[in-house]
Enzyme design. Structure first.
Site, PDB file in Angstrom:
ATOM      1  N   THR A  64       3.331   4.726  10.554  1.00  0.00           N
ATOM      2  CA  THR A  64       4.488   3.926  10.995  1.00  0.00           C
ATOM      3  C   THR A  64       5.336   3.617   9.766  1.00  0.00           C
ATOM      4  OG1 THR A  64       3.141   1.928  10.764  1.00  0.00           O
ATOM      5  CG2 THR A  64       3.305   2.878  12.973  1.00  0.00           C
ATOM      6  N   GLU A 121      -6.490  -1.815  10.130  1.00  0.00           N
ATOM      7  CA  GLU A 121      -7.343  -1.305   9.058  1.00  0.00           C
ATOM      8  C   GLU A 121      -6.926  -1.981   7.748  1.00  0.00           C
ATOM      9  OE1 GLU A 121     -10.035   0.832   9.071  1.00  0.00           O
ATOM     10  OE2 GLU A 121     -10.029  -0.009   7.069  1.00  0.00           O
ATOM     11  N   CYS A 230       2.031   1.137   1.498  1.00  0.00           N
ATOM     12  CA  CYS A 230       1.767   0.035   2.433  1.00  0.00           C
ATOM     13  C   CYS A 230       2.507  -1.254   2.099  1.00  0.00           C
ATOM     14  CB  CYS A 230       0.275  -0.228   2.484  1.00  0.00           C
ATOM     15  SG  CYS A 230      -0.656   1.234   2.936  1.00  0.00           S
TER      16      CYS A 230
HETATM   17  C1  UGA Z   1      -3.015  -2.130   0.397  1.00  0.00           C
HETATM   18  C2  UGA Z   1      -3.974  -3.298   0.699  1.00  0.00           C
HETATM   19  O1  UGA Z   1      -4.585  -3.758  -0.498  1.00  0.00           O
HETATM   20  C3  UGA Z   1      -5.062  -2.854   1.699  1.00  0.00           C
HETATM   21  O2  UGA Z   1      -5.871  -3.971   2.038  1.00  0.00           O
HETATM   22  C4  UGA Z   1      -4.379  -2.304   2.950  1.00  0.00           C
HETATM   23  O3  UGA Z   1      -5.323  -1.859   3.913  1.00  0.00           O
HETATM   24  C5  UGA Z   1      -3.496  -1.132   2.551  1.00  0.00           C
HETATM   25  O4  UGA Z   1      -2.492  -1.600   1.617  1.00  0.00           O
HETATM   26  C6  UGA Z   1      -2.844  -0.611   3.807  1.00  0.00           C
HETATM   27  O5  UGA Z   1      -2.081  -1.360   4.439  1.00  0.00           O
HETATM   28  O6  UGA Z   1      -3.155   0.515   4.220  1.00  0.00           O
HETATM   29  P1  UGA Z   1      -3.112   0.000  -1.211  1.00  0.00           P
HETATM   30  O7  UGA Z   1      -1.786   0.417  -0.657  1.00  0.00           O
HETATM   31  O8  UGA Z   1      -4.164   1.022  -1.405  1.00  0.00           O
HETATM   32  O9  UGA Z   1      -3.765  -1.127  -0.283  1.00  0.00           O
HETATM   33  O10 UGA Z   1      -2.748  -0.655  -2.624  1.00  0.00           O
HETATM   34  P2  UGA Z   1      -3.262  -1.972  -3.399  1.00  0.00           P
HETATM   35  O11 UGA Z   1      -4.582  -1.746  -4.015  1.00  0.00           O
HETATM   36  O12 UGA Z   1      -3.093  -3.175  -2.535  1.00  0.00           O
HETATM   37  O13 UGA Z   1      -2.168  -2.047  -4.589  1.00  0.00           O
HETATM   38  C7  UGA Z   1      -0.793  -2.235  -4.244  1.00  0.00           C
HETATM   39  C8  UGA Z   1       0.067  -2.304  -5.471  1.00  0.00           C
HETATM   40  O14 UGA Z   1      -0.112  -3.547  -6.156  1.00  0.00           O
HETATM   41  C9  UGA Z   1      -0.184  -1.212  -6.507  1.00  0.00           C
HETATM   42  O15 UGA Z   1       1.050  -0.731  -6.994  1.00  0.00           O
HETATM   43  C10 UGA Z   1      -0.971  -1.936  -7.574  1.00  0.00           C
HETATM   44  O16 UGA Z   1      -0.861  -1.353  -8.848  1.00  0.00           O
HETATM   45  C11 UGA Z   1      -0.321  -3.313  -7.549  1.00  0.00           C
HETATM   46  N1  UGA Z   1      -1.171  -4.385  -8.097  1.00  0.00           N
HETATM   47  C12 UGA Z   1      -2.321  -4.764  -7.495  1.00  0.00           C
HETATM   48  C13 UGA Z   1      -0.762  -5.025  -9.257  1.00  0.00           C
HETATM   49  O17 UGA Z   1       0.288  -4.697  -9.862  1.00  0.00           O
HETATM   50  N2  UGA Z   1      -1.547  -6.046  -9.768  1.00  0.00           N
HETATM   51  C14 UGA Z   1      -2.694  -6.437  -9.154  1.00  0.00           C
HETATM   52  O18 UGA Z   1      -3.339  -7.378  -9.670  1.00  0.00           O
HETATM   53  C15 UGA Z   1      -3.097  -5.777  -8.008  1.00  0.00           C
END
Ligand code: UGA
Length: 403
Positions: A64, A121, A230
């Site tokens: 989506t 999810e 996401c």
């Molecule tokens: C995110 C959510 O964490 C999941 O729980 C969710 O299921 C998923 O989206 C989804 O909707 O499918 P994801 O997209 O894999 O997961 O990425 P994250 O690990 O959340 O990281 C997102 C962004 O935040 C990245 O660019 C990461 O580098 C950044 N980030 C994260 C930071 O800059 N600092 C932090 O301390 C943590």
């Protein structure tokens, strides 16, 4: 667990590859799971929707993406629902795993005329298998208690609390969680900027916050901004939902604005680090980028903050070479960045290096060799990943965030 699973997709090439056990994404452990499932006949892939005619539960996992004005684009989702309407048996339960706006599950139930359950999810990219098998929570939003039981039973044996609620709350819980994570990272990124002005250290400030269990230890690392497939999409969609509902979600809008500001701030820092002046020109300067993926542990560059920063650097005239241990240069459209598969090529004659993705292996690079190869041995570490003393000893002028 131990279910008989049929995966249906309209992409014939993907179905063919998966049927051969070839997994097209980088997810630790997934190829083994797929191979096991194919091997013992519990898992099959097909483009034939008719294969779902005997399914007891159909799980909708259709993408989506962002549509016009930030809404969730439900065209693929709606098309999948439409095509299911004549196929499913009356006793089949539909579970909506796609991230969908509030009201979509109820609408789907109406279209399909059979019990439909919201079951979002929460797994992270790069940790998909681990997170799926070790979820923090299983959320089931349903009107029909029997349908809820049947979807909950899919997860029997997984060590997680099961939250049962109504479909709207379940749908909103998914957006609420991702948007909260985005707010948290924007908060820490702005704090890092404040630390620089006030002579404080974001590492210590964040650590003091982490030790408060009410705040929690995760998502307090400053960086070049949050990205991926996401958080950006879901914050946009939630802002749109809030506006439509007449709710002023300014705290979330500010987090989105702060994320764009963060990209600009990184560019300003690179400009100052590399040219020695806030007004220095980057025009024609060669910059080496360490990392283009949106975070470490993935090959995904969708809405990568690294590429958002790169686009702005290129706009300012910089010539960009990039290296990412997870991203194959032949598979990735990194736009303005010329990807190379040897990190020394990124450093060669560079006016500066910019570390944008927090791959742990970057810590172990031969920094003295890289310093020798560069034109100006300057590094901007937007993830505060490296040991400043070690990199400085190797010959670099080191710039971090919030220190
Ligand atoms: C995110 C959510 O964490 C999941 O729980 C969710 O299921 C998923 O989206 C989804 O909707 O499918 P994801 O997209 O894999 O997961 O990425 P994250 O690990 O959340 O990281 C997102 C962004 O935040 C990245 O660019 C990461 O580098 C950044 N980030 C994260 C930071 O800059 N600092 C932090 O301390 C943590």
């Amino acid at each position: 667990m131990g279910h008989q699973v049929t995966g249906v997709d309209i992409d014939a090439a993907k179905v063919a590859a998966l049927s051969r056990g070839e997994v097209p994404i980088a997810e630790p452990g997934l190829d083994t799971l797929v191979a096991e499932g194919l091997g013992d006949g519990r898992l099959t892939f097909t483009t034939d929707l008719g294969a779902l005619s005997r399914a007891e539960v159909v799980v909708l996992c259709v993408p989506t993406p962002t549509g016009p004005e930030g809404t969730a684009d439900l065209r693929a989702f709606d098309a999948a629902v439409d095509s299911l309407s004549t196929i499913l048996t009356p006793s089949c339960v539909v579970a909506v795993k796609s991230t969908v706006p509030v009201g979509t599950t109820a609408r789907t139930e109406h279209v399909l005329n059979r019990p439909t359950v919201s079951n979002p999810e929460f797994l992270r990219e790069g940790h998909a298998v681990y997170d799926f098998l070790n979820p923090d929570r299983i959320v089931i939003g349903a009107v029909d208690a029997d349908a809820a039981d049947r979807v909950a039973a899919l997860y029997d044996g997984l060590p997680a609390p099961v939250l049962r609620t109504d479909p709207a709350s379940s749908e909103l819980a998914k957006y609420a969680s991702n948007a909260f994570l985005a707010v948290k990272v924007s908060y820490v990124n702005v704090l890092a900027e404040l630390c620089e002005r006030l002579g404080a250290d974001i590492a210590d400030v964040a650590q003091a916050m982490r030790l408060d269990p009410r705040i929690g230890s995760a998502f307090l690392s400053p960086g070049p901004g949050w990205g991926g497939s996401c958080l950006p999409k879901d914050t946009r969609a939630l802002l749109h939902t809030a506006a439509e509902a007449g709710v002023d979600f300014a705290v979330l809008a500010d987090a989105v604005a702060a994320n764009h500001h963060q990209h600009e701030r990184i560019v300003a820092k690179v400009r100052e680090a590399v040219t020695g002046s806030a007004d220095g020109t980057l025009d024609g300067l060669r910059l080496g980028l360490l990392g283009v993926a949106f975070k470490a542990g993935t090959d995904d560059v969708r809405e990568s903050p690294a590429l958002a920063v790169a686009a702005r650097l290129a706009e300012a005239g910089a010539v960009l070479t990039g290296y990412d241990p997870g991203v194959n240069r032949n598979d990735c459209a990194a736009g303005v960045v010329q990807l190379v598969d040897d990190v020394t090529l990124v450093a060669k004659d560079a006016a500066g290096l910019v570390l944008l993705t927090e791959w742990p292996e970057f810590r172990d690079l031969d920094w003295a060799q890289l310093a020798d190869l560069t034109d100006r041995a300057t590094i901007v570490d937007t993830r505060n990943l490296l040991d400043p003393e070690a990199v400085t000893r190797a010959g670099f002028a080191y710039w971090g965030l919030g220190r």
